[in-house]
Design a protein around this motif. Structure first.
Motif, mmCIF file in Angstrom:
data_model
loop_
_atom_site.group_PDB
_atom_site.id
_atom_site.type_symbol
_atom_site.label_atom_id
_atom_site.label_comp_id
_atom_site.label_asym_id
_atom_site.label_seq_id
_atom_site.Cartn_x
_atom_site.Cartn_y
_atom_site.Cartn_z
ATOM 1 N N TYR A 73 0.827 -1.207 0.000
ATOM 2 C CA TYR A 73 0.000 0.000 0.000
ATOM 3 C C TYR A 73 0.861 1.257 0.000
ATOM 4 O O TYR A 73 0.556 2.225 -0.696
ATOM 5 N N GLN A 74 1.936 1.234 0.776
ATOM 6 C CA GLN A 74 2.804 2.401 0.839
ATOM 7 C C GLN A 74 3.520 2.632 -0.496
ATOM 8 O O GLN A 74 3.674 3.770 -0.924
ATOM 9 N N ASN A 77 1.357 4.391 -2.864
ATOM 10 C CA ASN A 77 0.886 5.675 -2.333
ATOM 11 C C ASN A 77 -0.560 5.616 -1.864
ATOM 12 O O ASN A 77 -1.319 6.568 -2.026
ATOM 13 N N THR A 79 -1.814 5.548 1.329
ATOM 14 C CA THR A 79 -1.609 5.680 2.769
ATOM 15 C C THR A 79 -2.894 5.416 3.551
ATOM 16 O O THR A 79 -2.827 4.957 4.690
ATOM 17 N N ASP A 80 -4.047 5.687 2.935
ATOM 18 C CA ASP A 80 -5.311 5.422 3.621
ATOM 19 C C ASP A 80 -5.462 3.940 3.925
ATOM 20 O O ASP A 80 -5.825 3.546 5.037
ATOM 21 N N ALA A 82 -2.950 1.728 3.978
ATOM 22 C CA ALA A 82 -1.847 1.332 4.850
ATOM 23 C C ALA A 82 -2.187 1.629 6.305
ATOM 24 O O ALA A 82 -1.908 0.809 7.195
ATOM 25 N N GLU A 83 -2.811 2.759 6.556
ATOM 26 C CA GLU A 83 -3.193 3.110 7.928
ATOM 27 C C GLU A 83 -4.236 2.151 8.466
ATOM 28 O O GLU A 83 -4.177 1.752 9.633
#
Length: 86
Positions: A73-74, A77, A79-80, A82-83
């Motif tokens: 995910y990172q 790009n 990040t949503d 990944a979080e």
């Protein structure tokens, strides 16, 4: 009375439901599902729980999958996502 991983996860799941902790609840449900699937895969449909060594292997596999997902995910790009995975 022995406290198996399955029993501990059930207790933790109940506590997460009472606390309305949806993130913890999701993680616990996914782990319980992975453990049950591993037991069925290894011992057949009447299996209840994998042995302790198998349980540790399942937990480690789930951790690695989550870490790989976060890295993917990172890199993309996202990040949503990944979080959420973290």
């Amino acid at each position: 009375m022995s406290n198996t991983l399955s029993t501990q996860l059930t207790d933790d799941m109940k506590a997460a439901m009472r606390a309305k902790d949806t993130k913890a609840l999701t993680v616990i449900r996914n782990l319980k599902s992975a453990l049950k699937y591993a037991a069925i895969e290894k011992h057949g449909a009447d299996a209840t729980e994998p042995d302790p060594a198998e349980s540790i292997a399942v937990v480690r596999k789930q951790i690695k999958q989550r870490q790989d997902s976060i890295a993917s995910y990172q890199e993309a790009n996202r990040t949503d996502l990944a979080e959420i995975e973290q």
